[in-house]
Design an enzyme around this catalytic site. Structure first.
Site, mmCIF file in Angstrom:
data_model
loop_
_atom_site.group_PDB
_atom_site.id
_atom_site.type_symbol
_atom_site.label_atom_id
_atom_site.label_comp_id
_atom_site.label_asym_id
_atom_site.label_seq_id
_atom_site.Cartn_x
_atom_site.Cartn_y
_atom_site.Cartn_z
ATOM 1 N N ARG A 91 9.314 -2.898 12.589
ATOM 2 C CA ARG A 91 8.225 -2.211 13.277
ATOM 3 C C ARG A 91 7.792 -3.053 14.473
ATOM 4 O O ARG A 91 7.757 -4.282 14.376
ATOM 5 C CB ARG A 91 7.027 -2.057 12.312
ATOM 6 C CG ARG A 91 7.172 -0.885 11.378
ATOM 7 C CD ARG A 91 6.125 -0.867 10.303
ATOM 8 N NE ARG A 91 4.758 -1.181 10.732
ATOM 9 C CZ ARG A 91 3.679 -0.994 9.972
ATOM 10 N NH1 ARG A 91 3.813 -0.472 8.766
ATOM 11 N NH2 ARG A 91 2.492 -1.314 10.400
ATOM 12 N N ARG A 96 -10.746 1.546 7.654
ATOM 13 C CA ARG A 96 -10.471 0.132 7.916
ATOM 14 C C ARG A 96 -11.695 -0.605 8.430
ATOM 15 O O ARG A 96 -11.639 -1.809 8.665
ATOM 16 C CB ARG A 96 -9.364 0.006 8.936
ATOM 17 C CG ARG A 96 -8.000 -0.266 8.308
ATOM 18 C CD ARG A 96 -6.996 -0.144 9.394
ATOM 19 N NE ARG A 96 -5.822 -0.903 9.310
ATOM 20 C CZ ARG A 96 -4.613 -0.415 9.000
ATOM 21 N NH1 ARG A 96 -4.474 0.803 8.588
ATOM 22 N NH2 ARG A 96 -3.556 -1.170 9.087
ATOM 23 N N ARG A 136 10.142 -7.320 6.824
ATOM 24 C CA ARG A 136 10.108 -5.876 6.588
ATOM 25 C C ARG A 136 11.010 -5.153 7.591
ATOM 26 O O ARG A 136 11.028 -5.481 8.767
ATOM 27 C CB ARG A 136 8.649 -5.438 6.741
ATOM 28 C CG ARG A 136 8.383 -3.990 6.542
ATOM 29 C CD ARG A 136 6.986 -3.768 6.066
ATOM 30 N NE ARG A 136 5.973 -3.958 7.101
ATOM 31 C CZ ARG A 136 4.689 -3.682 6.902
ATOM 32 N NH1 ARG A 136 4.272 -3.250 5.730
ATOM 33 N NH2 ARG A 136 3.810 -3.865 7.860
ATOM 34 N N ARG A 175 -3.824 -8.557 13.261
ATOM 35 C CA ARG A 175 -4.103 -7.645 12.143
ATOM 36 C C ARG A 175 -4.781 -8.380 10.997
ATOM 37 O O ARG A 175 -5.674 -7.822 10.331
ATOM 38 C CB ARG A 175 -2.810 -6.980 11.679
ATOM 39 C CG ARG A 175 -2.363 -5.913 12.675
ATOM 40 C CD ARG A 175 -0.870 -5.767 12.701
ATOM 41 N NE ARG A 175 -0.357 -4.975 11.634
ATOM 42 C CZ ARG A 175 0.910 -5.033 11.195
ATOM 43 N NH1 ARG A 175 1.745 -5.886 11.750
ATOM 44 N NH2 ARG A 175 1.310 -4.266 10.241
ATOM 45 N N LYS A 229 0.826 -1.227 0.000
ATOM 46 C CA LYS A 229 0.000 0.000 0.000
ATOM 47 C C LYS A 229 0.852 1.264 0.000
ATOM 48 O O LYS A 229 0.639 2.170 -0.793
ATOM 49 C CB LYS A 229 -0.833 0.073 1.297
ATOM 50 C CG LYS A 229 -2.083 -0.690 1.323
ATOM 51 C CD LYS A 229 -2.846 -0.382 2.595
ATOM 52 C CE LYS A 229 -2.040 -0.579 3.808
ATOM 53 N NZ LYS A 229 -2.233 -1.151 4.962
HETATM 54 P P1 AMP Z 1 -0.478 0.658 9.096
HETATM 55 O O1 AMP Z 1 0.835 1.348 8.954
HETATM 56 O O2 AMP Z 1 -1.498 1.156 8.103
HETATM 57 O O3 AMP Z 1 -0.341 -0.845 9.095
HETATM 58 O O4 AMP Z 1 -1.060 1.067 10.536
HETATM 59 C C1 AMP Z 1 -0.359 0.744 11.715
HETATM 60 C C2 AMP Z 1 -1.311 0.674 12.897
HETATM 61 O O5 AMP Z 1 -1.917 1.953 13.107
HETATM 62 C C3 AMP Z 1 -2.473 -0.295 12.759
HETATM 63 O O6 AMP Z 1 -2.118 -1.637 13.067
HETATM 64 C C4 AMP Z 1 -3.452 0.295 13.791
HETATM 65 O O7 AMP Z 1 -3.051 0.022 15.108
HETATM 66 C C5 AMP Z 1 -3.257 1.792 13.551
HETATM 67 N N1 AMP Z 1 -4.158 2.281 12.474
HETATM 68 C C6 AMP Z 1 -3.792 2.802 11.280
HETATM 69 N N2 AMP Z 1 -4.859 3.144 10.549
HETATM 70 C C7 AMP Z 1 -5.955 2.820 11.301
HETATM 71 C C8 AMP Z 1 -7.367 2.907 11.099
HETATM 72 N N3 AMP Z 1 -7.895 3.401 9.969
HETATM 73 N N4 AMP Z 1 -8.186 2.459 12.086
HETATM 74 C C9 AMP Z 1 -7.685 1.969 13.235
HETATM 75 N N5 AMP Z 1 -6.378 1.849 13.490
HETATM 76 C C10 AMP Z 1 -5.506 2.267 12.543
#
Ligand code: AMP
Length: 211
Positions: free
Chosen positions: A156, A89, A123, A167, A14
């Site tokens: 991470r 999400r 990663r 997740r 993404k």
């Molecule tokens: P990502 O980098 O998009 O994988 O986001 C990392 C983390 O941020 C996720 O695992 C959630 O804990 C939080 N997060 C990011 N976007 C959202 C969202 N739209 N709704 C809820 N939690 C989010």
């Protein structure tokens, strides 16, 4: 003005695809995960609110996420449009979003769960400049050192087997129904996330009618 959303399971590329499209079309790339990570790294109040939830691979509460997205979008620095990555999400976030913004397209990146685990566990991220690496296709020249700034590469905190499990479960239970909502509105453009990044990007451009 173009407004896009990019959705896909963890490790589906993404961030990479969003950056490519943003660079090509002069869009602002908004990554909700990056906003949260910046706040965690900089020890802000918001960072303290989300740190544990993120590290466990759980979703941050809708109210908090919506207020972060609203604040970010009201900066109005997106003259040519934006691409938002990691949001919405769940169906509630999607409804909040659709009420306020006319979306031109939603990019869906497909990737099987088995590939997610392999990619996410490989990663790495530069702790200083934030550049992404993976130990499968994009290794640094010197192990654990960023090619660009010399910073140390780190995983991470949420890229561990337990958090990945959580997740993946959230993605199937909450994010897939969100995609369904967009599908009904005819907004979805799908791309095969198993392919190399340039090929995925061409599929996206074609699907969005930009090729
Ligand atoms: P990502 O980098 O998009 O994988 O986001 C990392 C983390 O941020 C996720 O695992 C959630 O804990 C939080 N997060 C990011 N976007 C959202 C969202 N739209 N709704 C809820 N939690 C989010």
């Amino acid at each position: 003005m173009r407004k896009y959303v990019i959705m896909g399971i963890q490790g589906s590329g993404k961030g990479t695809q969003a950056k490519m499209l943003a660079a090509d079309l002069d869009l602002v790339h908004i990554s909700v995960g990056d906003i949260f990570r910046w706040n965690v790294q900089n020890h802000t109040k918001l960072g303290a609110q989300v740190r544990r939830v993120m590290a466990a691979g759980e979703l941050v509460g809708d109210d908090l996420v919506e207020s972060v997205v609203r604040d970010r979008l009201t900066q109005h620095d997106w003259n040519f449009g934006f691409i938002i990555d990691g949001f919405p999400r769940d169906p509630r976030q999607a409804e909040f979003f659709l009420e306020s913004y006319d979306i031109d397209g939603v990019i869906e990146l497909d990737l099987p769960d088995s590939e997610v685990r392999r990619r996410v566990l490989n990663r790495r991220l530069c702790g200083d400049c934030g550049l992404d690496y993976n130990l499968i296709h994009h290794r640094p020249a010197v192990a654990d050192v960023c090619d660009v700034c010399g910073g140390s590469l780190v995983a991470r905190p949420d890229d561990n087997p337990e958090a990945i499990k959580s997740r993946l479960a959230d993605y199937h239970a909450k994010t897939e129904p969100t995609l369904e909502l967009f599908r009904k509105k005819g907004l979805i453009v799908r791309a095969d996330g198993t392919k190399p990044a340039d090929e995925v990007y061409q599929q996206i451009r074609k699907g969005l009618g930009l090729a």
